[in-house]
Design a protein around this motif. Structure first.
Motif, PDB file in Angstrom:
ATOM      1  N   VAL A  70     -11.698 -20.741 -54.818  1.00 37.58           N
ATOM      2  CA  VAL A  70     -12.292 -20.320 -53.866  1.00 37.58           C
ATOM      3  C   VAL A  70     -12.531 -18.655 -54.492  1.00 37.58           C
ATOM      4  N   SER A  71     -14.006 -18.132 -55.058  1.00 36.91           N
ATOM      5  CA  SER A  71     -13.663 -16.495 -55.334  1.00 36.91           C
ATOM      6  C   SER A  71     -14.703 -16.324 -54.185  1.00 36.91           C
ATOM      7  N   PHE A  72     -14.489 -14.384 -53.744  1.00 33.80           N
ATOM      8  CA  PHE A  72     -14.545 -14.330 -52.887  1.00 33.80           C
ATOM      9  C   PHE A  72     -15.046 -12.885 -54.164  1.00 33.80           C
ATOM     10  N   VAL A  73     -16.799 -12.557 -53.051  1.00 34.47           N
ATOM     11  CA  VAL A  73     -17.044 -11.383 -53.743  1.00 34.47           C
ATOM     12  C   VAL A  73     -17.895  -9.923 -53.455  1.00 34.47           C
ATOM     13  N   ASP A  74     -17.754  -9.222 -53.253  1.00 37.48           N
ATOM     14  CA  ASP A  74     -18.111  -7.643 -52.174  1.00 37.48           C
ATOM     15  C   ASP A  74     -18.612  -8.679 -51.628  1.00 37.48           C
ATOM     16  N   CYS A  75     -16.405  -9.429 -50.571  1.00 35.45           N
ATOM     17  CA  CYS A  75     -16.232  -9.997 -49.337  1.00 35.45           C
ATOM     18  C   CYS A  75     -15.185  -8.520 -48.555  1.00 35.45           C
ATOM     19  N   LYS A  76     -15.646  -8.565 -47.553  1.00 35.19           N
ATOM     20  CA  LYS A  76     -14.135  -7.546 -46.485  1.00 35.19           C
ATOM     21  C   LYS A  76     -13.014  -8.085 -45.889  1.00 35.19           C
ATOM     22  N   LEU A  77     -11.919  -8.276 -46.718  1.00 37.20           N
ATOM     23  CA  LEU A  77     -10.882  -9.115 -45.887  1.00 37.20           C
ATOM     24  C   LEU A  77     -10.140  -8.352 -45.826  1.00 37.20           C
ATOM     25  N   ASN A  78     -10.538  -7.909 -44.574  1.00 36.09           N
ATOM     26  CA  ASN A  78      -9.141  -6.265 -44.237  1.00 36.09           C
ATOM     27  C   ASN A  78      -8.183  -7.450 -43.445  1.00 36.09           C
ATOM     28  N   SER A  79      -6.821  -7.057 -43.383  1.00 35.78           N
ATOM     29  CA  SER A  79      -5.967  -7.802 -42.233  1.00 35.78           C
ATOM     30  C   SER A  79      -5.981  -8.803 -42.047  1.00 35.78           C
ATOM     31  N   ILE A  80      -6.080  -9.278 -43.717  1.00 34.11           N
ATOM     32  CA  ILE A  80      -5.594 -10.977 -43.559  1.00 34.11           C
ATOM     33  C   ILE A  80      -3.911 -11.252 -43.578  1.00 34.11           C
ATOM     34  N   GLN A  81      -3.409 -11.784 -43.086  1.00 32.64           N
ATOM     35  CA  GLN A  81      -2.389 -12.480 -43.608  1.00 32.64           C
ATOM     36  C   GLN A  81      -1.932 -13.861 -44.762  1.00 32.64           C
ATOM     37  N   TRP A  82      -2.380 -13.405 -46.091  1.00 30.60           N
ATOM     38  CA  TRP A  82      -2.411 -14.912 -46.686  1.00 30.60           C
ATOM     39  C   TRP A  82      -1.410 -15.736 -47.149  1.00 30.60           C
ATOM     40  N   ALA A  83      -0.559 -15.724 -46.070  1.00 26.23           N
ATOM     41  CA  ALA A  83       0.736 -16.574 -46.321  1.00 26.23           C
ATOM     42  C   ALA A  83       0.259 -17.156 -44.981  1.00 26.23           C
ATOM     43  N   GLN A  84      -0.843 -17.172 -45.036  1.00 20.36           N
ATOM     44  CA  GLN A  84      -1.748 -18.478 -43.595  1.00 20.36           C
ATOM     45  C   GLN A  84      -1.881 -19.380 -44.136  1.00 20.36           C
ATOM     46  N   VAL A  85      -2.204 -19.420 -45.914  1.00 23.98           N
ATOM     47  CA  VAL A  85      -2.812 -20.314 -46.476  1.00 23.98           C
ATOM     48  C   VAL A  85      -1.691 -22.026 -46.717  1.00 23.98           C
ATOM     49  N   ASN A  86      -2.480 -22.407 -46.919  1.00 25.16           N
ATOM     50  CA  ASN A  86      -1.613 -23.369 -47.414  1.00 25.16           C
ATOM     51  C   ASN A  86      -2.397 -24.032 -48.969  1.00 25.16           C
ATOM     52  N   TRP A  87      -1.422 -23.511 -49.506  1.00 18.24           N
ATOM     53  CA  TRP A  87      -1.494 -23.159 -51.134  1.00 18.24           C
ATOM     54  C   TRP A  87      -1.203 -24.326 -51.719  1.00 18.24           C
ATOM     55  N   PRO A  88      -1.693 -24.450 -53.391  1.00 14.78           N
ATOM     56  CA  PRO A  88      -0.831 -25.939 -53.842  1.00 14.78           C
ATOM     57  C   PRO A  88       0.331 -25.186 -54.612  1.00 14.78           C
ATOM     58  N   GLN A  89       1.080 -26.750 -54.042  1.00 15.04           N
ATOM     59  CA  GLN A  89       2.366 -26.342 -54.484  1.00 15.04           C
ATOM     60  C   GLN A  89       2.888 -26.129 -56.166  1.00 15.04           C
ATOM     61  N   LEU A  90       1.943 -27.144 -57.303  1.00 10.07           N
ATOM     62  CA  LEU A  90       2.613 -26.532 -58.687  1.00 10.07           C
ATOM     63  C   LEU A  90       1.017 -25.679 -58.675  1.00 10.07           C
ATOM     64  N   ALA A  91       0.681 -25.360 -58.485  1.00  8.24           N
ATOM     65  CA  ALA A  91      -0.640 -24.548 -59.248  1.00  8.24           C
ATOM     66  C   ALA A  91      -0.155 -23.475 -59.981  1.00  8.24           C
ATOM     67  N   LEU A  92      -0.949 -23.804 -61.694  1.00  8.47           N
ATOM     68  CA  LEU A  92      -0.098 -22.809 -62.919  1.00  8.47           C
ATOM     69  C   LEU A  92      -1.011 -21.464 -62.688  1.00  8.47           C
ATOM     70  N   THR A  93      -1.744 -21.082 -61.904  1.00  7.25           N
ATOM     71  CA  THR A  93      -2.687 -20.261 -61.888  1.00  7.25           C
ATOM     72  C   THR A  93      -3.454 -19.764 -60.040  1.00  7.25           C
ATOM     73  N   SER A  94      -2.990 -18.607 -59.974  1.00 13.39           N
ATOM     74  CA  SER A  94      -3.923 -18.994 -58.339  1.00 13.39           C
ATOM     75  C   SER A  94      -5.332 -19.580 -58.574  1.00 13.39           C
ATOM     76  N   SER A  95      -5.301 -20.153 -56.983  1.00 11.29           N
ATOM     77  CA  SER A  95      -6.364 -20.629 -56.679  1.00 11.29           C
ATOM     78  C   SER A  95      -7.824 -19.914 -56.067  1.00 11.29           C
ATOM     79  N   VAL A  96      -7.717 -18.431 -56.071  1.00 11.63           N
ATOM     80  CA  VAL A  96      -8.188 -18.064 -55.237  1.00 11.63           C
ATOM     81  C   VAL A  96      -8.770 -16.117 -56.645  1.00 11.63           C
TER      82      VAL A  96
END
Length: 196
Positions: A70-96
């Protein structure tokens, strides 16, 4: 607003859904343009190869939703707890990836996000403590008042990055790339005096 549970190759433009709750929806190859989801919650949703452009997502709760390429371009993403995302377990690189985004007052505490792209962003007062951010690209990002402690920053590109405060005794900066003048900031935690 979202009547279906599956969306493929859809474009959502200028949607206003502040302080709303959405559950169990899958979005694949969708674009969100100039949408306002601030103070909302996406609970157990799935975003696959989606793009957010010029959206307001501040104070968004990801509610254990998954983000895959997922890509975010020119977005406001203030005050977010990114631990609330269900991240892929075995990702070799970030998925965002973040380009020219506002990420202030957010937390990436203890996350495994190797290869994260966060370029040309404003990331004030962001918590990166104990995160694994190896091989990330942080070029031209403003990190004023952000926290790095026991963070893996090996091979990270900090070229053009500003106002970072990284204690080289408490963070792994092996083979990270810094501009020569900005690298003087790395010496601030060594209790030494620099003389011209």
């Amino acid at each position: 607003m979202f009547k279906e549970f599956d969306y493929f190759d859809q474009q959502f433009s200028k949607c206003v859904a502040s302080a709303q709750r959405f559950s169990d929806i899958e979005f694949e190859q969708c674009q969100f343009i100039e949408c306002d989801f601030s103070h909302s919650q996406f609970s157990n949703c799935r975003f696959i190869e989606c793009e957010f452009i010029n959206c307001n997502l501040s104070d968004l709760n990801w509610g254990y939703s998954s983000l895959e390429e997922v890509s975010f371009v020119d977005c406001k993403l203030n005050s977010i707890q990114w631990a609330q995302v269900n991240w892929p377990q075995l990702a070799l690189t970030s998925s965002v990836s973040f380009k020219n985004c506002q990420l202030s007052h957010s937390s990436f505490y203890e996350l495994q996000l190797k290869g994260l792209i966060m370029t040309d962003c404003f990331a004030k007062d962001v918590d990166f403590r104990q995160a694994n951010l190896a091989t990330s690209d942080f070029s031209n990002t403003d990190f004023r008042d952000s926290l790095f402690q026991q963070t893996n920053l090996s091979k990270v590109n900090f070229v053009g990055a500003m106002y970072f405060n990284i204690d080289i005794k408490n963070n792994n900066v092996s083979r990270a790339k810094f501009e020569r003048f900005a690298a003087l900031n790395l010496l601030s935690g060594l209790d030494i005096e620099l003389v011209d």
